[in-house]
Scaffold this active site. Structure first.
Site, short mmCIF file in Angstrom:
data_model
loop_
_atom_site.label_atom_id
_atom_site.label_comp_id
_atom_site.label_asym_id
_atom_site.label_seq_id
_atom_site.Cartn_x
_atom_site.Cartn_y
_atom_site.Cartn_z
N SER A 1 0.85 -1.19 0.00
CA SER A 1 0.00 0.00 0.00
C SER A 1 0.88 1.24 0.00
CB SER A 1 -0.89 0.03 1.24
OG SER A 1 -1.41 1.35 1.38
N HIS B 1 -1.34 -1.38 -4.19
CA HIS B 1 -2.61 -1.05 -3.54
C HIS B 1 -2.65 0.46 -3.26
CE1 HIS B 1 -6.14 -2.06 -1.04
NE2 HIS B 1 -5.69 -1.18 -0.16
N ASP C 1 -4.73 3.56 -1.74
CA ASP C 1 -5.76 3.88 -0.76
C ASP C 1 -6.27 5.31 -0.94
OD1 ASP C 1 -6.04 1.53 0.90
OD2 ASP C 1 -3.96 1.87 1.51
N MET D 1 -8.83 8.14 0.22
CA MET D 1 -9.62 8.50 1.41
C MET D 1 -10.13 9.93 1.29
SD MET D 1 -7.25 6.98 4.44
CE MET D 1 -6.42 5.39 4.29
N HIS E 1 -8.48 1.15 -3.83
CA HIS E 1 -9.37 0.94 -2.68
C HIS E 1 -10.02 2.28 -2.34
CE1 HIS E 1 -9.54 -0.16 1.93
NE2 HIS E 1 -10.75 0.01 1.41
N MET F 1 -12.13 4.55 -0.24
CA MET F 1 -12.74 4.80 1.07
C MET F 1 -13.39 6.18 0.99
SD MET F 1 -9.64 3.20 3.30
CE MET F 1 -8.51 3.28 1.91
N MET G 1 -11.35 -6.06 5.61
CA MET G 1 -10.55 -5.10 6.38
C MET G 1 -10.24 -5.72 7.74
SD MET G 1 -10.07 -2.46 4.43
CE MET G 1 -9.16 -1.59 5.70
N ASP H 1 -6.59 -6.55 4.26
CA ASP H 1 -6.07 -5.18 4.29
C ASP H 1 -6.01 -4.66 5.73
OD1 ASP H 1 -5.24 -2.66 3.65
OD2 ASP H 1 -7.02 -2.12 2.48
#
Ligand code: DX5
Ligand code: ZN
Length: 229
Positions: free
Chosen positions: A12, A37, A39, A41, A70, A72, A141, A177
């Site tokens: 990540s 990966h 992330d 957010m 991913h 979020m 998660m 994750d």
């Protein structure tokens, strides 16, 4: 992307140098990462903000394998096309982030991208039972999303075992994750996971100028996971 249940290590970039993403992606690729990966957010669905589709598009040429995005964020549907255009191979959305998951997952597949569903530690697998024909990946998660470097939540192992049985022969990846280390990688691999996201455990001790520790970390996590299968 051809489907395989072989162990994939997905560093990540949340734990990478934010001023140097392109070089960091190249470094982990050269050091044996299978997937990268990413992330995303929003400071709303999770209490942290990272980056958006423009950053994903900028790093895409520096990633040789799978770009695993991913999300979020909530709401999510209005942004799916932008992440697909940015070059994502997999886009995962949170079950908890919207009321119409079938629609979100269908949109992702219609954009020509693999569709993933993420479930928070408090969410049960019965919530994904009626989504199994809509997804290519389930992200379990094992921390509450928002930050790297948190402690792995052990109760999720039982969830992974039950999920693996529920999936059966369907070509659906189980991704883990949060809190993946050489200690927890064998536990999740034995429980049925095949994609292991690792932020702090991959990037610790290394840098773009000194990438060898990335490779040592990736090889150690992979070996620990493979030995447990
Ligand atoms: C958490 C992120 C994870 C995180 C994992 O919200 O989704 O991908 O970066 O970090 P580590 O491996 O440090 O727990
Ligand atoms: Zn993640």
């Amino acid at each position: 992307m051809t489907f395989s249940r072989a162990i994939k290590i997905a560093p990540s970039i949340l734990s990478a140098d934010f001023a140097n993403f392109g070089a960091e992606c190249q470094a982990i690729g050269a050091q044996g990462a299978d997937w990268v990966h990413v992330d995303v957010m929003d400071g709303h669905f999770v209490p942290n903000i990272t980056f958006g589709p423009a950053t994903c598009a900028a790093i895409r040429p520096h990633i040789k394998g799978v770009m695993d995005v991913h999300l979020m964020i909530a709401p999510v549907d209005a942004y799916l096309e932008a992440f697909a255009k940015a070059g994502a191979d997999v886009i995962s959305v949170h079950l908890e982030a919207g009321a119409h998951m079938h629609r979100s997952l269908q949109t992702i597949r219609a954009l020509g991208v693999k569709a993933g569903i993420c479930i928070n530690p408090a969410t049960g697998i019965e919530s994904v039972e009626y989504l199994l024909d809509q997804i290519d990946l389930i992200n379990v998660m094992t921390v509450n999303p928002g930050f790297g470097g948190q402690k792995f939540i052990m109760s999720q192992l039982e969830k992974v075992r039950r999920l693996r049985a529920l999936i059966g022969e369907r070509p659906i990846h189980i991704e883990i994750d949060g809190g993946v280390t050489i200690e927890t990688a064998p536990l999740v691999a034995a429980a049925g996971a095949d994609v292991l996201v690792a932020g702090s455990a991959v990037f610790s001790g290394g840098s773009v100028a000194n990438p060898a520790p990335y490779g040592e970390n990736i090889r150690a996590i992979r070996a620990a996971a493979e030995a447990a299968r």
